[in-house]
Design an enzyme around this catalytic site. Sequence first.
Site, mmCIF file in Angstrom:
data_model
loop_
_atom_site.group_PDB
_atom_site.id
_atom_site.type_symbol
_atom_site.label_atom_id
_atom_site.label_comp_id
_atom_site.label_asym_id
_atom_site.label_seq_id
_atom_site.Cartn_x
_atom_site.Cartn_y
_atom_site.Cartn_z
ATOM 1 N N GLN A 1 1.304 -9.343 -5.881
ATOM 2 C CA GLN A 1 0.883 -10.740 -6.059
ATOM 3 C C GLN A 1 1.836 -11.501 -6.972
ATOM 4 O O GLN A 1 1.565 -12.661 -7.298
ATOM 5 C CB GLN A 1 -0.532 -10.796 -6.644
ATOM 6 C CG GLN A 1 -1.614 -10.218 -5.762
ATOM 7 C CD GLN A 1 -1.952 -11.117 -4.572
ATOM 8 O OE1 GLN A 1 -1.597 -12.295 -4.521
ATOM 9 N NE2 GLN A 1 -2.648 -10.565 -3.591
ATOM 10 N N THR B 1 0.848 -1.201 0.000
ATOM 11 C CA THR B 1 0.000 0.000 0.000
ATOM 12 C C THR B 1 0.880 1.247 0.000
ATOM 13 O O THR B 1 0.697 2.166 -0.807
ATOM 14 C CB THR B 1 -0.931 0.004 1.234
ATOM 15 O OG1 THR B 1 -1.755 -1.154 1.179
ATOM 16 C CG2 THR B 1 -1.801 1.246 1.276
ATOM 17 N N CYS C 1 -9.221 -7.025 0.966
ATOM 18 C CA CYS C 1 -9.142 -5.679 1.509
ATOM 19 C C CYS C 1 -10.505 -5.013 1.497
ATOM 20 O O CYS C 1 -10.707 -3.965 2.073
ATOM 21 C CB CYS C 1 -8.131 -4.871 0.711
ATOM 22 S SG CYS C 1 -6.609 -5.787 0.538
HETATM 23 C C1 LIG Z 1 -2.217 -6.324 -5.712
HETATM 24 C C2 LIG Z 1 -2.078 -5.806 -4.323
HETATM 25 N N1 LIG Z 1 -1.598 -4.576 -4.128
HETATM 26 C C3 LIG Z 1 -1.445 -4.063 -2.910
HETATM 27 C C4 LIG Z 1 -1.781 -4.786 -1.783
HETATM 28 C C5 LIG Z 1 -1.591 -4.169 -0.426
HETATM 29 O O1 LIG Z 1 -0.491 -4.777 0.207
HETATM 30 P P1 LIG Z 1 -0.158 -4.517 1.742
HETATM 31 O O2 LIG Z 1 -1.109 -5.376 2.503
HETATM 32 O O3 LIG Z 1 1.237 -4.955 1.922
HETATM 33 O O4 LIG Z 1 -0.323 -3.072 2.021
HETATM 34 C C6 LIG Z 1 -2.285 -6.076 -1.934
HETATM 35 C C7 LIG Z 1 -2.705 -6.867 -0.741
HETATM 36 O O5 LIG Z 1 -3.820 -7.299 -0.617
HETATM 37 C C8 LIG Z 1 -2.440 -6.606 -3.231
HETATM 38 O O6 LIG Z 1 -2.925 -7.816 -3.439
#
Ligand SMILES: Cc1ncc(COP(=O)(O)O)c(C=O)c1O
Length: 387
Positions: free
Chosen positions: A181, A74, A326
């Site tokens: 991913q 994120t 999320c």
């Molecule tokens: C494609 C993608 N981008 C960003 C994120 C966010 O990652 P993080 O949990 O490390 O902030 C995720 C996690 O679900 C994701 O699958």
Amino acid sequence: MPPGMLYLDYAASTPVEADVAELMLECRTRGFANPSSNHVAGRQSRALIETAQSQLGALLNVDPQTLIWTSGATESDNLAIMGGAHYRAHRGKHLLTMPTEHKAVTDAFQQLEKEGFEVTWLTPDSNGQLNPEALAAALRPDSQLASIMFVNNETGVIQDIEALGTVCREHDVLFHVDAAQAVGKVPVDLHALPVDLLSLTAHKFYGPKGIGALYVADRPGCHVEPLLFGGGQQRRLRPGTLPVELIAGLGLAAEIAGARLQADLDKLTNLRSVLWAGIKSIDGLVVNGALEGGFPGILNVSVEGVEGESLLLALEPLCVATGSACNSQIQEPSYVLRALGRSDDLAQSSIRFSMGRPTTAEDVEFAAQRYCEAVTRLRALAPSAAA
Ligand SMILES: Cc1ncc(COP(=O)(O)O)c(C=O)c1O
């Protein structure tokens, strides 16, 4: 796994590898000092970070100096998109992305729209793939940054990063890739790929949560403005005391992932075939994404006449996702599947199975059986809606 559950949600998060957990525990004594300190203990912490940086650099085939530690994908996405757009704002304010990106990307672009940037939201085909020609056609003289993800978190669809990146290079547009991913799961060779900025996160490849990285290519015109201000760590791009044990954990997880990448992929390909064979005869079943070519750890299906939340409950003890993890608090049809042209009903009924290293063939056979039973049972309860 704790008893009483079958975890098939590895795209949401993965358990920390035993060796990684052990190293992180060891860091409590070997790496507790502030890595910015100029004494023996500080140097020990720095050495742990340098090792991790080399391990991640080796996995991605890049100079370790091009990697910036962040709190996860994120933050990396935000830093790349907001930081890249702000850095290039004096040249132009046109940006490009897709509606099927993760919220960490789409929300960052929406924020930039509020600041006066103009965003083109490129439409993928019904499988979720973006045609490089569509990207080329949407570019303008004032285009500065494009962001396209590597592997889609809901469908497992893989984009042609090489072709998309080439289009961006030809037009001197910064190319950001959300590879949360992809890293540690499919080959990502940043020496070969024309990518300027790439986000990753450790908890998707059996490392700890709360740690990730942003790759910033070492080439003219490729830079980001920081989002945080403070001590001068990480060349002021992302200040703050570095979390040594998390970084060491990410590094070892990256090394392990690199060593077993092909074996993991082969295993997941087999597991997905077993799962698909077990459910494919259900009437009205729709695959979201492509069965061939996508990341084999994910199988996302929708089914007519059944509602996703009820299906999720009926599937217990399976831990699977409906919509993206999320967004799982939000009871809305997946915006990603809606963007692929699925109806609200089909998008509502989607279930994402995601397999990982501990998953066995027996697990997916059980999951398939459970899914078939649940769909039959729910359709019987609502016969008018049945397909
Ligand atoms: C494609 C993608 N981008 C960003 C994120 C966010 O990652 P993080 O949990 O490390 O902030 C995720 C996690 O679900 C994701 O699958």
